[in-house]
Design a protein around this motif. Structure first.
Motif, PDB file in Angstrom:
ATOM      1  N   ALA A  21       0.878  -1.172   0.000  1.00  0.00           N
ATOM      2  CA  ALA A  21       0.000   0.000   0.000  1.00  0.00           C
ATOM      3  C   ALA A  21       0.915   1.220   0.000  1.00  0.00           C
ATOM      4  O   ALA A  21       1.674   1.425   0.931  1.00  0.00           O
ATOM      5  N   ARG A  23       0.457   4.344   0.377  1.00  0.00           N
ATOM      6  CA  ARG A  23       0.050   5.529   1.125  1.00  0.00           C
ATOM      7  C   ARG A  23       1.001   5.801   2.283  1.00  0.00           C
ATOM      8  O   ARG A  23       1.413   4.892   2.987  1.00  0.00           O
ATOM      9  N   VAL A  26       0.277  11.813   6.237  1.00  0.00           N
ATOM     10  CA  VAL A  26       0.241  13.142   5.627  1.00  0.00           C
ATOM     11  C   VAL A  26       1.417  14.031   6.028  1.00  0.00           C
ATOM     12  O   VAL A  26       1.820  14.898   5.255  1.00  0.00           O
ATOM     13  N   GLU A  84      -9.603   5.655   8.905  1.00  0.00           N
ATOM     14  CA  GLU A  84      -9.911   5.512   7.481  1.00  0.00           C
ATOM     15  C   GLU A  84     -11.118   4.655   7.242  1.00  0.00           C
ATOM     16  O   GLU A  84     -11.467   3.782   7.912  1.00  0.00           O
TER      17      GLU A  84
END
Length: 84
Positions: A21, A23, A26, A84
């Motif tokens: 994954a 991701r 942030v 999420e």
């Protein structure tokens, strides 16, 4: 730097991982390092890890302030994933 099974921080070679994954949190950053071919050349991570090379030394030596930052970053990531 990842959290080991014992809960402490640890470095592992990239060859041991497969990205499943792509991701990233942030607030993570990317930076390069000139530590030679056998050491860190590039790094993704939270700001202290990327921006301050002395932070890594403190973390490896288990300095309380560095370990606290690591623990806070792990907790923040877990919270982010759970939401999420």
């Amino acid at each position: 730097m990842i959290e080991s099974d014992s809960g402490s921080s640890a470095w592992y070679p990239i060859e041991l991982f497969e990205v499943v994954a792509g991701r990233l949190p942030v607030n993570w950053r990317f930076g390069t390092r000139d530590e030679g071919e056998r050491w860190t050349q590039a790094i993704w991570g939270y700001p202290e890890l990327v921006d301050d090379p002395s932070y890594n030394v403190d973390l490896v030596e288990c300095e309380a302030s560095a370990v606290a930052v690591f623990a806070a970053q792990v907790a923040a990531y877990r919270k982010e994933v759970a939401e999420e």
